[in-house]
Each structure stands twice: as structure tokens, then as C-alpha cells.
Design a protein around this motif. Structure first.
Motif, PDB file in Angstrom:
ATOM      1  N   ARG A  44      -1.241  -3.709  -6.950  1.00 34.33           N
ATOM      2  CA  ARG A  44      -1.398  -5.071  -7.445  1.00 34.33           C
ATOM      3  C   ARG A  44      -0.382  -5.321  -8.560  1.00 34.33           C
ATOM      4  NH1 ARG A  44      -7.869  -6.760  -7.466  1.00 34.33           N
ATOM      5  NH2 ARG A  44      -8.263  -6.183  -5.282  1.00 34.33           N
TER       6      ARG A  44
ATOM      7  N   THR B 134      -5.043   6.249   0.509  1.00 37.03           N
ATOM      8  CA  THR B 134      -4.223   5.042   0.487  1.00 37.03           C
ATOM      9  C   THR B 134      -4.468   4.292  -0.811  1.00 37.03           C
ATOM     10  OG1 THR B 134      -4.250   4.820   2.901  1.00 37.03           O
ATOM     11  CG2 THR B 134      -3.671   2.857   1.620  1.00 37.03           C
TER      12      THR B 134
ATOM     13  N   HIS C   8      -9.669   2.650  -3.425  1.00 38.21           N
ATOM     14  CA  HIS C   8     -10.978   2.016  -3.254  1.00 38.21           C
ATOM     15  C   HIS C   8     -12.074   3.001  -2.838  1.00 38.21           C
ATOM     16  CE1 HIS C   8      -9.802  -2.159  -3.910  1.00 38.21           C
ATOM     17  NE2 HIS C   8      -8.700  -1.921  -3.229  1.00 38.21           N
TER      18      HIS C   8
ATOM     19  N   THR D  78       0.852  -1.188   0.000  1.00 37.91           N
ATOM     20  CA  THR D  78       0.000   0.000   0.000  1.00 37.91           C
ATOM     21  C   THR D  78       0.884   1.233   0.000  1.00 37.91           C
ATOM     22  OG1 THR D  78      -0.151  -0.003   2.428  1.00 37.91           O
ATOM     23  CG2 THR D  78      -1.913  -1.115   1.206  1.00 37.91           C
TER      24      THR D  78
ATOM     25  N   GLU E 178      -3.814   0.864  -3.061  1.00 39.42           N
ATOM     26  CA  GLU E 178      -3.426  -0.545  -3.051  1.00 39.42           C
ATOM     27  C   GLU E 178      -2.621  -0.846  -4.308  1.00 39.42           C
ATOM     28  OE1 GLU E 178      -5.254  -5.051  -3.587  1.00 39.42           O
ATOM     29  OE2 GLU E 178      -6.643  -3.371  -3.324  1.00 39.42           O
TER      30      GLU E 178
END
Length: 214
Positions: A128, A124, A143, A117, A126
Motif C-alpha cells: 500500500r 504474499t 493478511h 503484491t 500486499e
């Protein structure tokens, strides 16, 4: 809350996205590929305080201004995954191949991995891991506002090329299906080139992942 300012840069019209926390005005920029004066103007126009430079992958049109911008604002370069080190090491050669201004070799302050993160302000992201277009490609997800910054993995109606060194078409499709299409359909996708789209739209209509083109 997050504000996003998209700035197409370089002759390849690469989308450098400036992410600004509305509350703190702290900002991060994803893939500053070139045209540093334009990016500095965008940061000033947003009244933002740049805290970091984030990279999805090592291709020149996504990283060409990263080193100079990092030095200008005294901030870290974060990402991509270590798998793209060979692309960053080849920046002078990439500059020569595409007739771009010379980009110097640099090493990010931090390499990224799946599940990491990255916080700035009250935001924040994320991380991937999405190899296929390049071996070390990553994407960033916010998100709360349902936004995904996907570099050259997925486009509106298309997908990233896999004919460059380290590219892998099957791996790219797997990355899209597992890391992007697993998200809710109303998430907005910000590609490295071209207009935004949504997860749902690409799941339903993208010919490269629906089976129409293999």
C-alpha cells in the motif's frame, strides 16, 4: 505461516524485519538499514534462504545495507515507490549528514505502487502506498498472520516525522487513516522504530491521529 525476526540496527535502532516462510524457509528482509554482519547472522540463525530485499522508503537508516546485502546474496531490491528516488540518489549526502558509513547510490530492481503484491515461499505481501513521511513510502501487509510492516508511517503512540524534504503532515495522517486504520483492529503493526502495537490500539490512543495534537 510466517515467522518474523526483528533486528534493531544502526545508531537509530531501526527495526530490520526478517520475514521467513515456515514451510519453504524462503525469506525477505524489510529495511536493512545497516550492521550487515548482524543481518547475515540473523539470516543464518533462521536457516533461511534470502530471496529479496524490500524497502519501505529511502531514508538511510532503512536502506544503508541494502546494496551490499543484495550483492552478498545475489537478490533483488524491491521498493520503495518511485517518489523516493531522490532520497536514494542522496545516500552519500545522507551518510555524511548523520555520520554513518558511506552508502552508495543504487536503483531498486523494481519500484512499487499501491496495490502491488510480492510473493516469496508461500507468503504474499500486499503493498500500500503511504506518502507523508516521505513522498514514496510504502507499507507491506501479510493478511494471513494479520501483520503490517509500516516503516516510519506509524509508531506505538506516535507517527513519522514530516519535517524532512518531501514530508507532508496532512498527507501522512490521510495515509494512516485510509491505509492502516482501514484494516481490522487486531492486525499487529511492526514500526520502523520501537515496539509493536496494533491497529486498534493506535486508533483509540495515538494522540497524533485522534485529534489531540492537531
Amino acid at each position: 505461516m510466517l515467522d518474523v525476526f526483528t533486528n534493531p540496527v544502526t545508531p537509530f535502532a531501526q527495526n530490520a524485519n526478517l520475514l521467513v516462510c515456515q514451510t519453504t524457509k524462503h525469506a525477505a528482509i524489510i529495511d536493512p538499514g545497516g550492521d550487515i554482519e548482524k543481518l547475515i547472522a540473523a539470516i543464518n540463525s533462521a536457516n533461511a534462504s534470502l530471496k529479496a530485499i524490500l524497502l519501505t522508503h529511502g531514508h538511510l537508516d532503512h536502506v544503508g545495507a541494502a546494496k551490499q546485502l543484495a550483492e552478498t546474496y545475489d537478490v533483488d531490491i524491491v521498493g520503495p515507490h518511485l517518489g523516493d528516488k531522490f532520497w536514494l540518489d542522496a545516500l552519500p549526502r545522507q551518510s555524511e549528514m548523520f555520520n554513518f558509513p558511506l552508502a552508495e547510490v543504487f536503483t531498486p530492481n523494481t519500484w512499487l505502487a499501491d496495490g502491488d503484491t510480492f510473493p516469496f515461499g508461500e507468503i504474499t505481501l500486499e503493498v500500500r502506498f503511504t506518502p507523508g513521511h516521505t513522498p514514496g513510502h510504502v507499507i507491506f501487509i501479510e493478511h494471513d498472520s494479520k501483520r503490517i510492516f509500516v516503516g516510519d508511517v506509524l509508531f506505538n503512540g506516535s507517527v513519522g516525522r514530516t519535517d524532512f524534504p518531501g514530508g507532508n503532515a496532512q498527507q501522512l495522517k490521510q495515509s494512516i487513516e485510509s491505509q492502516i486504520y482501514s484494516l481490522p483492529e487486531d492486525y499487529t503493526v511492526y514500526p520502523g522504530h520501537g515496539p509493536t502495537t496494533t491497529v486498534g490500539h493506535e486508533k483509540r490512543t495515538n494522540p497524533f491521529t485522534s485529534g489531540r495534537f492537531g
